[in-house]
Design a protein around this motif. Structure first.
Motif, short mmCIF file in Angstrom:
data_model
loop_
_atom_site.label_atom_id
_atom_site.label_comp_id
_atom_site.label_asym_id
_atom_site.label_seq_id
_atom_site.Cartn_x
_atom_site.Cartn_y
_atom_site.Cartn_z
N VAL A 33 0.85 -1.20 0.00
CA VAL A 33 0.00 0.00 0.00
C VAL A 33 0.88 1.25 0.00
CG1 VAL A 33 -1.84 1.26 1.21
CG2 VAL A 33 -1.87 -1.25 1.14
N GLU A 34 1.96 1.22 0.76
CA GLU A 34 2.87 2.37 0.78
C GLU A 34 3.46 2.65 -0.61
OE1 GLU A 34 7.36 3.46 1.96
OE2 GLU A 34 6.35 2.15 3.40
N ARG A 35 3.87 1.60 -1.31
CA ARG A 35 4.43 1.79 -2.66
C ARG A 35 3.42 2.43 -3.60
NH1 ARG A 35 7.33 -2.66 -1.33
NH2 ARG A 35 5.79 -4.21 -1.99
N LEU A 36 2.18 2.00 -3.51
CA LEU A 36 1.13 2.59 -4.35
C LEU A 36 0.87 4.04 -3.97
CD1 LEU A 36 -1.32 -0.45 -4.44
CD2 LEU A 36 0.00 0.45 -6.37
N ALA A 37 1.03 4.38 -2.69
CA ALA A 37 0.77 5.74 -2.20
C ALA A 37 1.95 6.69 -2.43
CB ALA A 37 0.40 5.71 -0.72
N GLN A 38 3.10 6.16 -2.79
CA GLN A 38 4.32 6.97 -2.91
C GLN A 38 4.15 8.22 -3.79
OE1 GLN A 38 7.72 4.88 -4.44
NE2 GLN A 38 9.12 6.52 -3.90
N PRO A 39 3.50 8.15 -4.94
CA PRO A 39 3.38 9.36 -5.76
C PRO A 39 2.62 10.50 -5.09
CG PRO A 39 2.81 7.41 -7.05
CD PRO A 39 2.94 6.98 -5.62
#
Length: 174
Positions: A33-39
């Motif tokens: 979830v963090e990777r998807l939220a990075q942008p």
């Protein structure tokens, strides 16, 4: 790595200690979830790490306020399922809360972004490993989208999520 994000990762891993996400340690889901939220920035990444801590652990909102501030705590509380009821009842109550959020307010904006990222991470994982849960997410998608989607907020997350829900079975065949 940002110190606040590192604190959130450490905090979430400690609180979710021993919990599993299917066959994996729970932090695998939080990291997805963090990777998807990075942008969407550091605060979105922090909320991503903490998004399940209120509903899956004994952590209180006051602890989140103390360690991460009111805005992060409020965002996490927005995405937290109610504690009482079956899945259908909880999701209906959560959707009623999410549909009322004003995406121009910072905590609400973070919550809506992370909720979409969380659902995308869940759909991706279930499509591969748990077909029954994948079908459940497909059946819930219209209500989830109605409550959570805001035009222009995180369009690429929604594009991928919609594609996986609508044509996921066909994508897997090619």
């Amino acid at each position: 790595m940002n110190n606040r994000l590192l604190l959130a990762k450490s905090f979430a891993r400690a609180r979710h200690e021993g919990q599993r996400y299917g066959e994996f340690p729970y932090y695998v889901h939080l990291d997805d979830v963090e990777r998807l939220a990075q942008p969407f920035g550091i605060d979105a990444m922090i909320v991503a790490q903490l998004h399940d801590v209120l509903e899956d652990t004994t952590t209180s909102v006051d602890e989140l306020v103390h360690d991460f501030g009111e805005s992060i705590a409020l965002s996490v509380s927005y995405v937290t399922d109610p504690l009482q009821g079956d899945r259908k009842t909880k999701k209906k109550q959560l959707h009623q809360r999410l549909i009322q959020l004003d995406e121009t307010e910072g905590s609400a904006r973070l919550a809506l972004i992370v909720k979409a990222c969380d659902r995308l991470a869940n759909v991706k994982a279930c499509r591969l490993f748990h077909r029954g849960k994948y079908a459940m997410y497909q059946s819930e998608h219209a209500d989830f989208r109605k409550a959570t989607y805001r035009y222009g907020l995180c369009e690429m997350i929604w594009w991928e999520l919609d594609m996986l829900i609508e044509v996921g079975d066909k994508i897997g065949r090619y």
